[in-house]
Structure formats: structure tokens, C-alpha cells
Design an enzyme around this catalytic site. Structure first.
Site, PDB file in Angstrom:
ATOM      1  N   ASP A 196       0.837  -1.194   0.000  1.00  0.00           N
ATOM      2  CA  ASP A 196       0.000   0.000   0.000  1.00  0.00           C
ATOM      3  C   ASP A 196       0.875   1.248   0.000  1.00  0.00           C
ATOM      4  O   ASP A 196       1.666   1.466   0.918  1.00  0.00           O
ATOM      5  CB  ASP A 196      -0.900   0.006   1.244  1.00  0.00           C
ATOM      6  CG  ASP A 196      -1.782   1.240   1.311  1.00  0.00           C
ATOM      7  OD1 ASP A 196      -2.937   1.147   0.861  1.00  0.00           O
ATOM      8  OD2 ASP A 196      -1.319   2.291   1.806  1.00  0.00           O
TER       9      ASP A 196
ATOM     10  N   LYS B  16      -2.959   5.805  -4.037  1.00  0.00           N
ATOM     11  CA  LYS B  16      -4.042   6.740  -3.701  1.00  0.00           C
ATOM     12  C   LYS B  16      -3.843   8.070  -4.395  1.00  0.00           C
ATOM     13  O   LYS B  16      -2.714   8.536  -4.588  1.00  0.00           O
ATOM     14  CB  LYS B  16      -4.102   6.961  -2.184  1.00  0.00           C
ATOM     15  CG  LYS B  16      -4.079   5.690  -1.361  1.00  0.00           C
ATOM     16  CD  LYS B  16      -4.122   5.987   0.128  1.00  0.00           C
ATOM     17  CE  LYS B  16      -3.694   4.782   0.939  1.00  0.00           C
ATOM     18  NZ  LYS B  16      -2.247   4.551   0.931  1.00  0.00           N
TER      19      LYS B  16
ATOM     20  N   HIS C  73      -7.685   9.493  -1.635  1.00  0.00           N
ATOM     21  CA  HIS C  73      -6.973   9.502  -0.362  1.00  0.00           C
ATOM     22  C   HIS C  73      -7.767  10.176   0.758  1.00  0.00           C
ATOM     23  O   HIS C  73      -7.784   9.695   1.892  1.00  0.00           O
ATOM     24  CB  HIS C  73      -5.622  10.203  -0.549  1.00  0.00           C
ATOM     25  CG  HIS C  73      -4.595   9.800   0.445  1.00  0.00           C
ATOM     26  ND1 HIS C  73      -3.250   9.763   0.150  1.00  0.00           N
ATOM     27  CD2 HIS C  73      -4.684   9.388   1.729  1.00  0.00           C
ATOM     28  CE1 HIS C  73      -2.574   9.360   1.213  1.00  0.00           C
ATOM     29  NE2 HIS C  73      -3.416   9.137   2.188  1.00  0.00           N
TER      30      HIS C  73
ATOM     31  N   TYR D 125       3.001  10.064  -0.668  1.00  0.00           N
ATOM     32  CA  TYR D 125       4.082   9.496   0.138  1.00  0.00           C
ATOM     33  C   TYR D 125       5.450   9.743  -0.501  1.00  0.00           C
ATOM     34  O   TYR D 125       6.467   9.667   0.184  1.00  0.00           O
ATOM     35  CB  TYR D 125       3.909   7.988   0.318  1.00  0.00           C
ATOM     36  CG  TYR D 125       2.689   7.536   1.075  1.00  0.00           C
ATOM     37  CD1 TYR D 125       1.854   8.439   1.721  1.00  0.00           C
ATOM     38  CD2 TYR D 125       2.367   6.182   1.141  1.00  0.00           C
ATOM     39  CE1 TYR D 125       0.727   8.004   2.403  1.00  0.00           C
ATOM     40  CE2 TYR D 125       1.252   5.746   1.831  1.00  0.00           C
ATOM     41  CZ  TYR D 125       0.429   6.656   2.453  1.00  0.00           C
ATOM     42  OH  TYR D 125      -0.680   6.224   3.130  1.00  0.00           O
TER      43      TYR D 125
END
Length: 277
Positions: free
Chosen positions: A48, A78, A111, A53
Site C-alpha cells: 500500500d 491513492k 486519499h 508518500y
């Protein structure tokens, strides 16, 4: 390679998703490849990540170097808030695929609902398009509260397969879980160990001693026995291995009830409505 096989749960479109995956939130891209490589060797098959990120490329490098066949993997990413909107979403999806070096995702999530922007329904329609075109195997949401989920269900063609939310013994998000269940949406827990904050609770420690397990294993087992998907994160190889070794013991109903009493309402991340753009 590990012999641990993670059970899978059937999503509302028939796709089978591993019950336990590997999260890379807050893992720098330079460390992500090594962490994901360790996870794949330990038996994880679900990874994931998210565009925000900044480590999709690191995930992609680990996947490319792995001996695990792509069809065995379940990769999630996401869409970030600044990419909401129909056309922006389609473009952002392509960019995530390019960074990952993949030709499709197994699961793509919005997200955050970012309700102040009021674009999440339009954004969801772009995800429906990606799904209809066969470019993603399942679509879902993250950090959606019951009202956000209800609106999607009422105004869209496809019910989300997954709602990924912060959930751990100190923050059990019961209303969100109930809404997910009512609509046939799988609840996936991020920060399932509360970033370690619940592992010193005396009740958890006592249960761990009885089973000869670590507190983290007990908390992950608590999640799994209640039907959730979990994505623990670690960059420590020994903990990565320990976190997946949770399928050969079982908590009693009383032990689950004891952990249920640890609800504190304490978050390790922001509230869903804090992000508007």
C-alpha cells in the site's frame, strides 16, 4: 521466500484482496525499496502506497527486482487532494503507474474526501471510468466518513470496494465501520498499531504473554478476527516478519472484548475534514 500464505477477502466486485498487507506511509523513497523487498521475502503480497508518500518509485523498484509474479501481488495507491477532479484524476493515475513501473493497479483510492473542494463525486466518476476501462481491478476510498460514503453510494454507479481509515484499539471508528458494513465495503485499517501507542497497554501485554506472542501480533490478530484488512508498517526486518506471523493463533471472545474497551478516541493522524485541498 516465506511459506506464510496470507488469507484473502473477497471484495464487492469479486476481486480477492490479502487480509494483511505492507504499508509504506512515512518511509523515505531511499528506504522503501529495501523495506518492500524484505516484506515480499517475508510473504507479504499486498503493498500500500500513495502519490503523496513520495515513494511509489521505491515500491516499483522492489517489485521489478522481485521474483514474485505480478499476478500474485496486490498493489494499492491513492489519489492526492490536489488532483481531485475528473481530468486531473485520470492524469494522476497515469503518473502513479509510471512511477510504479506498472500497467495497472489492483486498488486505487481517493486519499481524502476533501469536502471543502466538493470534488470527490466528480473524482469518483473518473475512478469508475478507470475501472470500466479495465485499468484498475478495484476502486475505493480512504478516510471517508459515513456522510461522504453515503453521498457516493447515492450519486454514483459503483459502490467503493474499500474504505481505508485510521483504526486501532484507541480509535475504533465504530460509525465508519458500521457504514462500511451496511454498504458491503471492506474496512481497511491504516495505523493499525497506533504507531506503537497501544502496545504498552497492560491488557494487550497480558494477552500477549498468555499466547506467547508480541503485543503487535495480538493487536493485528484483534483486527483480523473482526473482518478487517490491515497494513502494518515497519522498516525493521524482524518486525516485518513478526507482523505477518499472525495466522496460527486465535484470540478468545473475552480477549477481543477486553481490547475493545481500550477505545480512547485518540488519533495518530489528522481528522478527515482537516484536508480541504
Amino acid at each position: 521466500m516465506s511459506t506464510i500464505e496470507v488469507p484473502r477477502i473477497t471484495l464487492n466486485n469479486g476481486v480477492r484482496m490479502p487480509r494483511l498487507g505492507f504499508g509504506v506511509f512515512q518511509v523515505p523513497d531511499t528506504e522503501t525499496t529495501a523495506a518492500v523487498t524484505s516484506a515480499l521475502k517475508a510473504g507479504y503480497r499486498a503493498i500500500d502506497t500513495a502519490s503523496v508518500y513520495g515513494n511509489e518509485e521505491g515500491v516499483g523498484r522492489a517489485i521489478a527486482a522481485s521474483e514474485v509474479a505480478r499476478e500474485e501481488l496486490f498493489v494499492t495507491s491513492k489519489l492526492w487532494n490536489s488532483d481531485h477532479g475528473y481530468d486531473h484524476t485520470l492524469r494522476a493515475y497515469d503518473e502513479s503507474l509510471a512511477r510504479l513501473g506498472l500497467d495497472h493497479l489492483d486498488l486505487y483510492l481517493i486519499h481524502w474526501p476533501a469536502p471543502a473542494n466538493d470534488l470527490y463525486v466528480q473524482t469518483w466518476r473518473a475512478l469508475e471510468r478507470l475501472y470500466a476501462d479495465g485499468r484498475v481491478r478495484a476502486i475505493g476510498v480512504s478516510n471517508f466518513q459515513p456522510a461522504h460514503l453515503e453521498r457516493l453510494v447515492e450519486e454514483s454507479e459503483i459502490v467503493p470496494a474499500v474504505n481505508q481509515v485510521e483504526l486501532h484499539p484507541a480509535l475504533q471508528n465504530r460509525e465508519v465501520v458500521a457504514a462500511n458494513t451496511a454498504h458491503g465495503v471492506v474496512t481497511e485499517a491504516w495505523s493499525p498499531l497506533a504507531q506503537g501507542a497501544v502496545l504498552g497497554e497492560e491488557e494487550v501485554v497480558a494477552i500477549a504473554r498468555r499466547h506467547g506472542r508480541s503485543p503487535a501480533q495480538v493487536v493485528l490478530r484483534w483486527h483480523l478476527q473482526q473482518g478487517r484488512v490491515v497494513i502494518p508498517k515497519s522498516v525493521t526486518p524482524s518486525r516485518i516478519v513478526s507482523n505477518i506471523d499472525v495466522f496460527d493463533f486465535e484470540l478468545t471472545a473475552d480477549e477481543i472484548a477486553t481490547i475493545d474497551t481500550l477505545e480512547r478516541g485518540g488519533r495518530t493522524g489528522p481528522h478527515p475534514d482537516e484536508f480541504s485541498g
